[in-house]
Design a protein around this motif. Structure first.
Motif, PDB file in Angstrom:
ATOM      1  N   LEU A 116      13.056 -70.074  51.894  1.00  0.00           N
ATOM      2  CA  LEU A 116      12.852 -69.067  50.763  1.00  0.00           C
ATOM      3  C   LEU A 116      11.846 -69.123  49.910  1.00  0.00           C
ATOM      4  CD1 LEU A 116      16.977 -69.505  50.190  1.00  0.00           C
ATOM      5  CD2 LEU A 116      15.721 -67.663  51.205  1.00  0.00           C
ATOM      6  N   ARG A 117      10.919 -70.007  50.108  1.00  0.00           N
ATOM      7  CA  ARG A 117       9.593 -69.851  49.349  1.00  0.00           C
ATOM      8  C   ARG A 117       9.959 -70.300  47.883  1.00  0.00           C
ATOM      9  NH1 ARG A 117       6.911 -64.236  51.980  1.00  0.00           N
ATOM     10  NH2 ARG A 117       6.439 -65.460  54.013  1.00  0.00           N
ATOM     11  N   ILE A 118      10.886 -71.369  47.715  1.00  0.00           N
ATOM     12  CA  ILE A 118      11.148 -71.780  46.313  1.00  0.00           C
ATOM     13  C   ILE A 118      10.381 -73.242  46.274  1.00  0.00           C
ATOM     14  CG2 ILE A 118      12.836 -72.333  44.528  1.00  0.00           C
ATOM     15  CD1 ILE A 118      14.523 -70.727  46.342  1.00  0.00           C
ATOM     16  N   GLU A 119       9.436 -73.316  45.404  1.00  0.00           N
ATOM     17  CA  GLU A 119       8.814 -74.383  45.032  1.00  0.00           C
ATOM     18  C   GLU A 119       8.986 -75.411  44.172  1.00  0.00           C
ATOM     19  OE1 GLU A 119       5.839 -75.349  46.796  1.00  0.00           O
ATOM     20  OE2 GLU A 119       6.214 -73.374  48.019  1.00  0.00           O
ATOM     21  N   PRO A 120       8.916 -76.772  44.065  1.00  0.00           N
ATOM     22  CA  PRO A 120       9.434 -77.583  43.104  1.00  0.00           C
ATOM     23  C   PRO A 120       8.582 -77.368  41.656  1.00  0.00           C
ATOM     24  CG  PRO A 120       8.469 -78.760  45.024  1.00  0.00           C
ATOM     25  CD  PRO A 120       8.188 -77.505  45.177  1.00  0.00           C
ATOM     26  N   GLU A 121       9.554 -77.349  40.663  1.00  0.00           N
ATOM     27  CA  GLU A 121       9.123 -77.105  39.015  1.00  0.00           C
ATOM     28  C   GLU A 121       8.921 -78.396  38.476  1.00  0.00           C
ATOM     29  OE1 GLU A 121       7.850 -74.431  38.433  1.00  0.00           O
ATOM     30  OE2 GLU A 121       8.432 -72.947  40.103  1.00  0.00           O
ATOM     31  N   THR A 122       8.487 -78.603  37.418  1.00  0.00           N
ATOM     32  CA  THR A 122       8.381 -79.395  36.360  1.00  0.00           C
ATOM     33  C   THR A 122       9.849 -79.960  36.276  1.00  0.00           C
ATOM     34  OG1 THR A 122       6.229 -78.918  35.571  1.00  0.00           O
ATOM     35  CG2 THR A 122       7.503 -80.445  34.047  1.00  0.00           C
ATOM     36  N   GLY A 123      10.168 -81.247  36.062  1.00  0.00           N
ATOM     37  CA  GLY A 123      11.465 -81.521  35.734  1.00  0.00           C
ATOM     38  C   GLY A 123      11.868 -81.345  34.222  1.00  0.00           C
ATOM     39  N   ASP A 124      13.162 -80.554  34.238  1.00  0.00           N
ATOM     40  CA  ASP A 124      13.511 -80.180  32.596  1.00  0.00           C
ATOM     41  C   ASP A 124      14.976 -80.879  32.409  1.00  0.00           C
ATOM     42  OD1 ASP A 124      11.475 -78.307  32.347  1.00  0.00           O
ATOM     43  OD2 ASP A 124      12.476 -76.760  33.267  1.00  0.00           O
ATOM     44  N   TYR A 125      15.561 -81.305  33.420  1.00  0.00           N
ATOM     45  CA  TYR A 125      16.873 -82.062  33.279  1.00  0.00           C
ATOM     46  C   TYR A 125      17.068 -82.902  34.263  1.00  0.00           C
ATOM     47  CZ  TYR A 125      17.403 -77.545  35.497  1.00  0.00           C
ATOM     48  OH  TYR A 125      17.288 -76.494  36.450  1.00  0.00           O
ATOM     49  N   ILE A 126      18.321 -83.620  34.014  1.00  0.00           N
ATOM     50  CA  ILE A 126      18.819 -84.587  35.057  1.00  0.00           C
ATOM     51  C   ILE A 126      20.056 -84.154  35.571  1.00  0.00           C
ATOM     52  CG2 ILE A 126      19.776 -87.027  35.239  1.00  0.00           C
ATOM     53  CD1 ILE A 126      18.051 -87.753  32.687  1.00  0.00           C
ATOM     54  N   VAL A 127      20.311 -84.064  36.705  1.00  0.00           N
ATOM     55  CA  VAL A 127      21.533 -83.433  37.413  1.00  0.00           C
ATOM     56  C   VAL A 127      22.635 -84.459  37.628  1.00  0.00           C
ATOM     57  CG1 VAL A 127      22.401 -82.089  39.260  1.00  0.00           C
ATOM     58  CG2 VAL A 127      20.267 -81.413  38.105  1.00  0.00           C
ATOM     59  N   LEU A 128      23.870 -84.080  37.432  1.00  0.00           N
ATOM     60  CA  LEU A 128      24.884 -84.937  37.567  1.00  0.00           C
ATOM     61  C   LEU A 128      26.228 -83.903  38.387  1.00  0.00           C
ATOM     62  CD1 LEU A 128      25.752 -87.173  34.526  1.00  0.00           C
ATOM     63  CD2 LEU A 128      24.114 -87.628  36.379  1.00  0.00           C
TER      64      LEU A 128
ATOM     65  N   SER B  66      22.184 -89.458  29.302  1.00  0.00           N
ATOM     66  CA  SER B  66      21.833 -88.598  27.968  1.00  0.00           C
ATOM     67  C   SER B  66      20.869 -89.197  27.248  1.00  0.00           C
ATOM     68  CB  SER B  66      23.245 -88.413  27.513  1.00  0.00           C
ATOM     69  OG  SER B  66      24.105 -87.579  28.061  1.00  0.00           O
ATOM     70  N   ARG B  67      20.518 -90.584  27.269  1.00  0.00           N
ATOM     71  CA  ARG B  67      19.566 -91.409  26.488  1.00  0.00           C
ATOM     72  C   ARG B  67      18.388 -90.932  27.146  1.00  0.00           C
ATOM     73  NH1 ARG B  67      22.603 -97.139  26.926  1.00  0.00           N
ATOM     74  NH2 ARG B  67      24.392 -96.451  25.742  1.00  0.00           N
ATOM     75  N   MET B  68      18.130 -90.442  28.356  1.00  0.00           N
ATOM     76  CA  MET B  68      16.891 -90.289  29.026  1.00  0.00           C
ATOM     77  C   MET B  68      16.451 -88.694  28.661  1.00  0.00           C
ATOM     78  SD  MET B  68      17.385 -92.528  32.620  1.00  0.00           S
ATOM     79  CE  MET B  68      17.554 -94.103  32.597  1.00  0.00           C
ATOM     80  N   GLY B  69      17.377 -87.929  28.561  1.00  0.00           N
ATOM     81  CA  GLY B  69      16.872 -86.408  28.315  1.00  0.00           C
ATOM     82  C   GLY B  69      18.257 -85.566  28.601  1.00  0.00           C
TER      83      GLY B  69
ATOM     84  N   ALA C   9      14.875 -79.823  38.277  1.00  0.00           N
ATOM     85  CA  ALA C   9      15.729 -81.181  38.096  1.00  0.00           C
ATOM     86  C   ALA C   9      14.439 -82.069  37.976  1.00  0.00           C
ATOM     87  CB  ALA C   9      16.766 -81.679  39.058  1.00  0.00           C
ATOM     88  N   ARG C  10      15.030 -83.347  37.190  1.00  0.00           N
ATOM     89  CA  ARG C  10      13.927 -84.506  37.168  1.00  0.00           C
ATOM     90  C   ARG C  10      14.673 -85.599  38.346  1.00  0.00           C
ATOM     91  NH1 ARG C  10      14.356 -86.935  31.390  1.00  0.00           N
ATOM     92  NH2 ARG C  10      13.430 -88.642  32.788  1.00  0.00           N
ATOM     93  N   PHE C  11      15.670 -86.024  38.357  1.00  0.00           N
ATOM     94  CA  PHE C  11      16.371 -86.517  39.340  1.00  0.00           C
ATOM     95  C   PHE C  11      18.121 -86.289  39.265  1.00  0.00           C
ATOM     96  CE2 PHE C  11      16.242 -89.501  35.726  1.00  0.00           C
ATOM     97  CZ  PHE C  11      17.564 -89.984  35.475  1.00  0.00           C
TER      98      PHE C  11
ATOM     99  N   GLY D 115      11.660 -83.135  45.790  1.00  0.00           N
ATOM    100  CA  GLY D 115      10.780 -84.496  45.490  1.00  0.00           C
ATOM    101  C   GLY D 115      11.629 -84.891  44.161  1.00  0.00           C
ATOM    102  N   LYS D 116      12.831 -84.687  43.990  1.00  0.00           N
ATOM    103  CA  LYS D 116      13.601 -85.305  42.933  1.00  0.00           C
ATOM    104  C   LYS D 116      14.552 -86.353  43.643  1.00  0.00           C
ATOM    105  CE  LYS D 116      12.046 -81.466  40.962  1.00  0.00           C
ATOM    106  NZ  LYS D 116      11.188 -81.202  40.035  1.00  0.00           N
ATOM    107  N   PRO D 117      14.452 -87.655  43.006  1.00  0.00           N
ATOM    108  CA  PRO D 117      15.060 -88.733  43.725  1.00  0.00           C
ATOM    109  C   PRO D 117      16.657 -88.596  43.381  1.00  0.00           C
ATOM    110  CG  PRO D 117      13.749 -89.360  41.776  1.00  0.00           C
ATOM    111  CD  PRO D 117      13.386 -88.087  42.045  1.00  0.00           C
TER     112      PRO D 117
END
Length: 371
Positions: free
Chosen positions: A197-209, A241-244, A285-287, A303-305
């Motif tokens: 789908l030609r979607i590239e990784p972006e700069t991480g803006d948030y942590i996903v739960l 939440s303490r991380m961003g 995402a960031r991770f 590339g998001k752990p």
């Protein structure tokens, strides 16, 4: 080449991720092996097998499908499998057997679609079972398989019908070996959906739960303390939440409502049944720390752990990406899980690209040999 793909439609974005990856790999293989040959796709919603019949795509009821599909087959109405050069089972749990009566040989699609339509009229056509997985209790060692001879016979039949089988978790391989067969374990094809789908990784803006009750779809009779998992999730949310910024990925309105029962003020992302928008969300995402394993796979593909916390052997497939999984009841140190996942934020992209490169080459090699 015409391909019919047994998958789901508008049902589970994880299935969409897997299917997009498979389509991309097939297209790349055809481009290399048969230049100029285009791939024409038809998707069959496996939970309503009558959707293989042209004109009956909108029937989503399994009850109606079971009434109509045999009649349509007897009348020889034009269908997707009949016109296909290649049949593909698109990655999903394919091996399971539980004392409650839930067993893979009782699935709704194999008999009408594979036995009834494909094998009875094979004409030398190919059948690929790609990225198949298991769905047993998390700590299963597959020793229970001896109690289920019908399951073992079905697994052997399924394997023998296929020209190529690949598996996505080591437990699926253990189960298949119990049936006297073997297949290679490779990372799930969902890690290539973003390329398709030609979607590239972006700069991480948030942590996903991601939160599911009890940590997963099923408990399978395992002792799981619902309130303990809720408390652990609150702890994970407080730590991250303490991380961003933290956002909950919710695959349905019910999942959004549930996570807000546990953490009322949590930000939520939800676009039901739109896998492309979910992929764009994960790309930023960031991770992540998630219950849904394909939320984990999509994050990792960018590339998001991620750490996967689950209830069954589906969670084990994340190990193929060098990432950890945990049985929900074994979580005793939420802080360690958060810290260890966050610590890989800077370097994981290089790791996953190495895995993706090697795995892509192997998939294409196997596909080329089997086509």
């Amino acid at each position: 080449m015409k391909a019919a793909i047994i998958s789901t439609l508008r049902h589970n974005v994880g299935d969409d991720f897997v299917r997009e990856g498979i389509v991309g790999l097939l297209q790349e293989t055809l481009a290399r092996e048969r230049p100029g040959s285009a791939l024409e796709l038809d998707v069959i919603h496996k939970h309503s097998p009558v959707t293989t019949v042209y004109g009956l795509e909108r029937i989503r009821s399994l009850r109606l499908s079971r009434l109509i599909e045999p009649v349509a087959r007897a009348l020889r109405l034009p269908d997707r499998i009949g016109r296909a050069d290649l049949l593909v089972q698109s990655g999903a749990p394919i091996y399971w057997c539980h004392e409650n009566g839930s067993r893979c040989e009782r699935n709704e699609w194999f008999d009408p679609l594979v036995r009834g339509r494909f094998l009875s009229d094979r004409r030398g056509r190919r059948f690929f079972n790609l990225a198949g997985g298991s769905c047993q209790r998390y700590h299963s060692d597959a020793s229970e398989m001896g109690q289920f001879p019908d399951t073992l016979a079905y697994m052997a039949e399924f394997f023998d019908a296929c020209d190529l089988t690949t598996l996505r978790d080591v437990h699926a391989q253990r189960m298949l070996k119990a049936a006297g067969r073997d297949a290679e374990v490779l990372p799930c094809t969902s890690i290539y959906a973003r390329d398709q789908l030609r979607i590239e990784p972006e700069t991480g803006d948030y942590i996903v739960l991601n939160f599911m009750e009890n940590g997963g779809h099923f408990t399978f009779g395992q002792t799981i303390d619902k309130e303990r998992w809720r408390d652990n999730f609150r702890r994970i949310h407080a730590l991250t939440s303490r991380m961003g910024r933290v956002v909950a990925a919710c695959h349905s309105p019910a999942e959004r409502d549930l996570v807000r029962e546990v953490v009322p003020d949590i930000e939520a992302f939800i676009v039901p049944d739109d896998h492309v928008e979910f992929m764009r969300f994960y790309a930023h995402a960031r991770f992540g720390i998630v219950n849904r394993v394909h939320a984990g796979f999509m994050l990792a593909s960018f590339g998001k752990p991620v750490a996967v916390i689950g209830t069954d052997t589906r969670a084990l497939m994340i190990a193929n990406l060098g990432l950890p999984s945990y049985f929900v009841e074994d979580v005793t140190d939420a802080e360690a899980i958060v810290e260890q996942t966050a610590a890989r934020e800077a370097g994981y992209r290089e790791e996953i690209e190495h895995i993706r490169t090697l795995t892509r080459a192997r998939y294409i090699e196997l596909l080329a040999e089997a086509l």
